[in-house]
Write a protein that holds these residues in place. Sequence first.
Motif, short mmCIF file in Angstrom:
data_model
loop_
_atom_site.label_atom_id
_atom_site.label_comp_id
_atom_site.label_asym_id
_atom_site.label_seq_id
_atom_site.Cartn_x
_atom_site.Cartn_y
_atom_site.Cartn_z
N VAL A 6 15.50 32.26 -9.49
CA VAL A 6 14.26 31.49 -9.60
C VAL A 6 13.15 32.40 -10.12
CG1 VAL A 6 12.52 30.17 -8.36
CG2 VAL A 6 14.93 29.94 -7.74
N ARG A 7 12.48 31.97 -11.16
CA ARG A 7 11.41 32.77 -11.74
C ARG A 7 10.22 32.84 -10.78
NH1 ARG A 7 9.54 33.62 -17.33
NH2 ARG A 7 7.32 34.11 -17.28
N LEU A 8 9.76 34.07 -10.51
CA LEU A 8 8.59 34.28 -9.67
C LEU A 8 7.35 34.63 -10.48
CD1 LEU A 8 10.04 36.37 -6.69
CD2 LEU A 8 9.84 33.89 -6.90
N THR A 9 7.53 35.15 -11.67
CA THR A 9 6.40 35.56 -12.50
C THR A 9 5.43 34.40 -12.71
OG1 THR A 9 7.97 36.96 -13.69
CG2 THR A 9 5.76 36.77 -14.62
N GLY A 10 4.16 34.65 -12.42
CA GLY A 10 3.15 33.63 -12.63
C GLY A 10 2.96 32.67 -11.47
N ARG A 11 3.82 32.75 -10.46
CA ARG A 11 3.68 31.84 -9.32
C ARG A 11 2.72 32.44 -8.29
NH1 ARG A 11 9.59 29.87 -7.48
NH2 ARG A 11 8.30 28.51 -6.19
N PRO A 12 1.96 31.62 -7.59
CA PRO A 12 1.04 32.15 -6.57
C PRO A 12 1.79 32.80 -5.42
CG PRO A 12 1.08 29.75 -6.52
CD PRO A 12 1.86 30.16 -7.72
N ALA A 13 1.10 33.68 -4.71
CA ALA A 13 1.74 34.45 -3.64
C ALA A 13 2.35 33.55 -2.57
CB ALA A 13 0.71 35.40 -3.01
N ALA A 14 1.72 32.43 -2.27
CA ALA A 14 2.25 31.53 -1.25
C ALA A 14 3.62 30.98 -1.66
CB ALA A 14 1.28 30.38 -0.99
N ASP A 15 3.78 30.70 -2.94
CA ASP A 15 5.08 30.21 -3.44
C ASP A 15 6.14 31.29 -3.34
OD1 ASP A 15 3.83 27.85 -3.97
OD2 ASP A 15 3.96 27.99 -6.16
N VAL A 16 5.74 32.54 -3.58
CA VAL A 16 6.69 33.66 -3.50
C VAL A 16 7.17 33.82 -2.06
CG1 VAL A 16 6.99 36.13 -3.84
CG2 VAL A 16 5.66 34.80 -5.49
N VAL A 17 6.25 33.72 -1.10
CA VAL A 17 6.63 33.80 0.31
C VAL A 17 7.57 32.66 0.67
CG1 VAL A 17 5.77 33.63 2.68
CG2 VAL A 17 4.56 35.06 1.02
N ALA A 18 7.24 31.45 0.22
CA ALA A 18 8.08 30.29 0.51
C ALA A 18 9.47 30.45 -0.09
CB ALA A 18 7.43 29.03 -0.03
N ALA A 19 9.58 31.22 -1.19
CA ALA A 19 10.88 31.47 -1.82
C ALA A 19 11.70 32.50 -1.06
CB ALA A 19 10.68 31.93 -3.26
N GLY A 20 11.06 33.21 -0.09
CA GLY A 20 11.79 34.17 0.73
C GLY A 20 11.49 35.62 0.44
N VAL A 21 10.44 35.90 -0.34
CA VAL A 21 10.05 37.28 -0.67
C VAL A 21 8.71 37.57 -0.01
CG1 VAL A 21 9.54 38.92 -2.53
CG2 VAL A 21 11.28 37.14 -2.87
N VAL A 22 8.70 38.55 0.91
CA VAL A 22 7.49 38.81 1.71
C VAL A 22 7.16 40.29 1.66
CG1 VAL A 22 6.43 38.58 3.99
CG2 VAL A 22 8.13 36.90 3.24
N GLN A 23 5.89 40.61 1.47
CA GLN A 23 5.43 42.00 1.36
C GLN A 23 4.71 42.45 2.62
OE1 GLN A 23 2.88 42.82 -2.00
NE2 GLN A 23 2.66 44.97 -1.47
N VAL A 24 5.00 43.68 3.03
CA VAL A 24 4.21 44.37 4.05
C VAL A 24 3.38 45.41 3.30
CG1 VAL A 24 4.24 45.79 6.13
CG2 VAL A 24 6.00 44.04 5.79
N PRO A 25 2.07 45.20 3.17
CA PRO A 25 1.27 46.06 2.29
C PRO A 25 1.03 47.44 2.86
CG PRO A 25 -0.15 44.52 3.44
CD PRO A 25 1.27 44.14 3.79
N GLU A 26 0.71 48.36 1.97
CA GLU A 26 0.31 49.70 2.38
C GLU A 26 -0.95 49.61 3.23
OE1 GLU A 26 -1.25 53.89 0.35
OE2 GLU A 26 -0.61 52.21 -0.90
N GLY A 27 -1.00 50.40 4.29
CA GLY A 27 -2.19 50.40 5.14
C GLY A 27 -2.23 49.29 6.15
N ARG A 28 -1.10 48.57 6.31
CA ARG A 28 -0.92 47.53 7.32
C ARG A 28 -1.74 46.26 7.04
NH1 ARG A 28 -0.11 52.98 8.78
NH2 ARG A 28 -2.02 53.09 10.02
N HIS A 29 -3.08 46.38 6.92
CA HIS A 29 -3.94 45.22 6.65
C HIS A 29 -3.73 44.09 7.66
CE1 HIS A 29 -5.65 46.81 2.97
NE2 HIS A 29 -4.44 47.16 2.57
N VAL A 30 -3.68 44.45 8.93
CA VAL A 30 -3.66 43.41 9.96
C VAL A 30 -5.06 42.81 10.07
CG1 VAL A 30 -1.80 44.53 11.23
CG2 VAL A 30 -4.18 45.05 11.82
#
Length: 287
Positions: free
Chosen positions: A88-112
């Motif tokens: 499934v193409r992820l390029t150009g899709r908003p971050a919420a759609d990427v998360v819904a597709a099953g790809v989730v990022q833990v950013p540098e510096g935690r950002h809680v």
Amino acid sequence: MSSSSPPRLPSPPPTATSDALEVQGLSVTYGRSLTALHDVSLHVPAGGVVTMLGSNGAGKTTLLRAVSGTLPLHSGTVSDGLVSFGGVRLTGRPAADVVAAGVVQVPEGRHVFAGLSVADNLRAGRLGVPGRGREVARRATAEVYDLFPVLAERREQAAGLLSGGEQQMLAIGRALMARPRILLLDEPSLGLAPLVVARIAEVIRHINALGTGILLVEQNAALALQLADHAYVLDVGRIRLQGPAEELSRSDEVRRLYLGERPESGGEPTLDDAEAAPVASLRRWSR
């Protein structure tokens, strides 16, 4: 987390053979002129662990932003290439759609969310995720608390009052609330004490053992090469080296540039204590 009995970890959705992350010919620019990535290609197989090594400014975080869909938040643009997951193409899709597709990022510096409680931070990890029923959320939360008991103890405490290591646990736990099929980890050991680094490494191993693929960006090359199956070296936005992690760990160039060793003098390590301690601690915590 007890050293005698491994924690029960969240169970990701069943891993399909097509759950592979593909980055093909990716180029990224910031503004009108700054090119951060040049024709970068990489492959994270279903259930695999791949690490991206490189110095500060090499483009590692930019790569994760491009995969996770958060690049526009940093004024970045994919100028060429393609990112896909499970076909499934992820390029150009908003971050919420990427998360819904099953790809989730833990950013540098935690950002809680510092002003929110631990429990509310975890609830935020379910936002925008399919299957948002109360029972699903309750079960996911219980599994994260099993994984990180300290978070259960401090569930009503403001996240900003946690230690750095606890905030990293919370950031990972928040990501796991979305039940990812692939987890993007950006410098999970940054600024943490050696013992905490070892525990985070143990968690990464267990998460992967349950079938979740991992793309790991980590400046602690010795740690990253122990955790990964395959490694890439990014240098000024371009892939300079790639191969099985074990082979790269024996490469003279990698040993000299990233492991602080001098192959010409017999490969004796010259790591200072701050670098060497996490590796030794990891060995103590490995099962």
